[in-house]
Design a protein around this motif. Structure first.
Motif, mmCIF file in Angstrom:
data_model
loop_
_atom_site.group_PDB
_atom_site.id
_atom_site.type_symbol
_atom_site.label_atom_id
_atom_site.label_comp_id
_atom_site.label_asym_id
_atom_site.label_seq_id
_atom_site.Cartn_x
_atom_site.Cartn_y
_atom_site.Cartn_z
ATOM 1 N N GLU A 1 0.827 -1.205 0.000
ATOM 2 C CA GLU A 1 0.000 0.000 0.000
ATOM 3 C C GLU A 1 0.864 1.259 0.000
ATOM 4 O O GLU A 1 0.543 2.224 -0.682
ATOM 5 C CB GLU A 1 -0.927 -0.016 1.203
ATOM 6 N N GLN A 2 1.941 1.239 0.737
ATOM 7 C CA GLN A 2 2.828 2.394 0.817
ATOM 8 C C GLN A 2 3.556 2.646 -0.504
ATOM 9 O O GLN A 2 3.939 3.769 -0.793
ATOM 10 C CB GLN A 2 3.876 2.193 1.931
ATOM 11 N N CYS A 3 3.763 1.597 -1.284
ATOM 12 C CA CYS A 3 4.560 1.707 -2.510
ATOM 13 C C CYS A 3 3.718 1.746 -3.788
ATOM 14 O O CYS A 3 4.262 1.943 -4.875
ATOM 15 C CB CYS A 3 5.532 0.530 -2.594
ATOM 16 N N ALA A 4 2.412 1.569 -3.674
ATOM 17 C CA ALA A 4 1.553 1.450 -4.856
ATOM 18 C C ALA A 4 1.581 2.686 -5.748
ATOM 19 O O ALA A 4 1.598 2.566 -6.976
ATOM 20 C CB ALA A 4 0.119 1.134 -4.442
ATOM 21 N N SER A 5 1.589 3.872 -5.176
ATOM 22 C CA SER A 5 1.581 5.091 -5.998
ATOM 23 C C SER A 5 2.818 5.179 -6.880
ATOM 24 O O SER A 5 2.738 5.570 -8.039
ATOM 25 C CB SER A 5 1.482 6.333 -5.110
ATOM 26 N N PHE A 6 3.961 4.783 -6.336
ATOM 27 C CA PHE A 6 5.182 4.780 -7.140
ATOM 28 C C PHE A 6 5.148 3.652 -8.172
ATOM 29 O O PHE A 6 5.469 3.858 -9.346
ATOM 30 C CB PHE A 6 6.421 4.632 -6.253
ATOM 31 N N THR B 1 2.791 2.299 -9.690
ATOM 32 C CA THR B 1 1.865 2.544 -10.797
ATOM 33 C C THR B 1 2.243 3.782 -11.601
ATOM 34 O O THR B 1 1.585 4.113 -12.581
ATOM 35 C CB THR B 1 0.424 2.707 -10.279
ATOM 36 N N GLY B 2 3.278 4.481 -11.174
ATOM 37 C CA GLY B 2 3.740 5.655 -11.893
ATOM 38 C C GLY B 2 2.977 6.930 -11.566
ATOM 39 O O GLY B 2 3.161 7.946 -12.229
ATOM 40 N N ARG B 3 2.125 6.907 -10.537
ATOM 41 C CA ARG B 3 1.367 8.111 -10.177
ATOM 42 C C ARG B 3 2.225 9.164 -9.491
ATOM 43 O O ARG B 3 1.903 10.345 -9.532
ATOM 44 C CB ARG B 3 0.183 7.759 -9.293
ATOM 45 N N VAL B 4 3.313 8.720 -8.827
ATOM 46 C CA VAL B 4 4.245 9.660 -8.217
ATOM 47 C C VAL B 4 5.656 9.291 -8.671
ATOM 48 O O VAL B 4 5.944 8.133 -8.971
ATOM 49 C CB VAL B 4 4.164 9.670 -6.663
ATOM 50 N N ALA B 5 6.531 10.268 -8.726
ATOM 51 C CA ALA B 5 7.886 10.049 -9.233
ATOM 52 C C ALA B 5 8.828 9.434 -8.201
ATOM 53 O O ALA B 5 9.817 8.813 -8.554
ATOM 54 C CB ALA B 5 8.471 11.364 -9.741
ATOM 55 N N ARG B 6 8.505 9.644 -6.924
ATOM 56 C CA ARG B 6 9.374 9.128 -5.858
ATOM 57 C C ARG B 6 8.549 8.312 -4.870
ATOM 58 O O ARG B 6 7.468 8.741 -4.476
ATOM 59 C CB ARG B 6 10.045 10.268 -5.102
ATOM 60 N N PRO B 7 9.077 7.154 -4.445
ATOM 61 C CA PRO B 7 8.369 6.381 -3.435
ATOM 62 C C PRO B 7 8.335 7.145 -2.113
ATOM 63 O O PRO B 7 9.231 7.937 -1.816
ATOM 64 C CB PRO B 7 9.186 5.112 -3.286
ATOM 65 N N SER B 8 7.323 6.896 -1.333
ATOM 66 C CA SER B 8 7.160 7.590 -0.054
ATOM 67 C C SER B 8 8.132 7.063 0.995
ATOM 68 O O SER B 8 8.690 5.975 0.870
ATOM 69 C CB SER B 8 5.725 7.397 0.459
ATOM 70 N N GLY B 9 8.292 7.845 2.044
ATOM 71 C CA GLY B 9 9.114 7.411 3.175
ATOM 72 C C GLY B 9 8.545 6.163 3.823
ATOM 73 O O GLY B 9 9.282 5.297 4.287
ATOM 74 N N GLY B 10 7.216 6.062 3.852
ATOM 75 C CA GLY B 10 6.579 4.867 4.397
ATOM 76 C C GLY B 10 6.917 3.630 3.586
ATOM 77 O O GLY B 10 7.117 2.547 4.136
ATOM 78 N N CYS B 11 6.989 3.794 2.276
ATOM 79 C CA CYS B 11 7.385 2.695 1.398
ATOM 80 C C CYS B 11 8.805 2.261 1.747
ATOM 81 O O CYS B 11 9.088 1.074 1.878
ATOM 82 C CB CYS B 11 7.288 3.135 -0.058
ATOM 83 N N CYS B 12 9.681 3.206 1.914
ATOM 84 C CA CYS B 12 11.073 2.917 2.266
ATOM 85 C C CYS B 12 11.147 2.151 3.583
ATOM 86 O O CYS B 12 11.840 1.143 3.687
ATOM 87 C CB CYS B 12 11.861 4.220 2.365
ATOM 88 N N ASN B 13 10.415 2.614 4.573
ATOM 89 C CA ASN B 13 10.432 1.951 5.882
ATOM 90 C C ASN B 13 9.974 0.507 5.771
ATOM 91 O O ASN B 13 10.586 -0.399 6.352
ATOM 92 C CB ASN B 13 9.544 2.703 6.876
ATOM 93 N N GLU B 14 8.895 0.282 5.041
ATOM 94 C CA GLU B 14 8.371 -1.075 4.893
ATOM 95 C C GLU B 14 9.306 -1.954 4.073
ATOM 96 O O GLU B 14 9.527 -3.113 4.407
ATOM 97 C CB GLU B 14 6.976 -1.042 4.266
ATOM 98 N N LEU B 15 9.869 -1.401 3.014
ATOM 99 C CA LEU B 15 10.774 -2.181 2.177
ATOM 100 C C LEU B 15 12.036 -2.565 2.948
ATOM 101 O O LEU B 15 12.565 -3.663 2.776
ATOM 102 C CB LEU B 15 11.134 -1.401 0.910
ATOM 103 N N ASN B 16 12.509 -1.695 3.801
ATOM 104 C CA ASN B 16 13.685 -1.995 4.616
ATOM 105 C C ASN B 16 13.435 -3.133 5.600
ATOM 106 O O ASN B 16 14.377 -3.782 6.038
ATOM 107 C CB ASN B 16 14.162 -0.749 5.360
ATOM 108 N N ARG B 17 12.192 -3.387 5.935
ATOM 109 C CA ARG B 17 11.852 -4.485 6.845
ATOM 110 C C ARG B 17 11.870 -5.837 6.135
ATOM 111 O O ARG B 17 12.053 -6.872 6.770
ATOM 112 C CB ARG B 17 10.461 -4.260 7.443
ATOM 113 N N LEU B 18 11.673 -5.832 4.829
ATOM 114 C CA LEU B 18 11.516 -7.078 4.082
ATOM 115 C C LEU B 18 12.713 -8.033 4.190
ATOM 116 O O LEU B 18 12.503 -9.229 4.401
ATOM 117 C CB LEU B 18 11.183 -6.762 2.624
ATOM 118 N N PRO B 19 13.964 -7.587 4.077
ATOM 119 C CA PRO B 19 15.075 -8.542 4.197
ATOM 120 C C PRO B 19 15.094 -9.271 5.542
ATOM 121 O O PRO B 19 15.393 -10.465 5.594
ATOM 122 C CB PRO B 19 16.327 -7.669 4.027
#
Length: 86
Positions: free
Chosen positions: A5-10, A12-30
């Motif tokens: 949900e945090q990364c969906a806008s990026f 799909t191309g609706r925003v040029a930069r992923p959100s900070g929330g996306c970054c936080n969640e992606l950093n948890r994945l590893p």
């Protein structure tokens, strides 16, 4: 899955930069995918969720880890063969 949900806008191309929330969640994945038994379900989950967001672009999904300097042991795309993830 909050990361999606945090990364969906990026993705799909609706925003040029992923959100900070996306970054936080992606950093948890590893940390959540340390073994093959963890990675395969995570991969399948991401693949199943992606179609819920019309217009998701694989090129943008692939760019997400690079944007935040996150190393994943599998690619995030709609076409990843999760059974081959090790």
């Amino acid at each position: 899955m909050p990361a999606v949900e945090q990364c969906a806008s990026f993705a799909t191309g609706r925003v040029a930069r992923p959100s900070g929330g996306c970054c936080n969640e992606l950093n948890r994945l590893p940390g959540m995918t340390r073994t093959t038994a963890d990675r395969r379900p995570a991969c399948n989950c991401l693949k199943q969720i992606a179609p819920q967001y019309p217009g998701v672009k694989d090129s943008l999904l692939l760019a997400l880890p690079q944007k935040f300097g996150v190393t994943l042991s599998f690619s995030i795309t709609r076409n990843t063969d999760c059974n081959r993830v090790t």
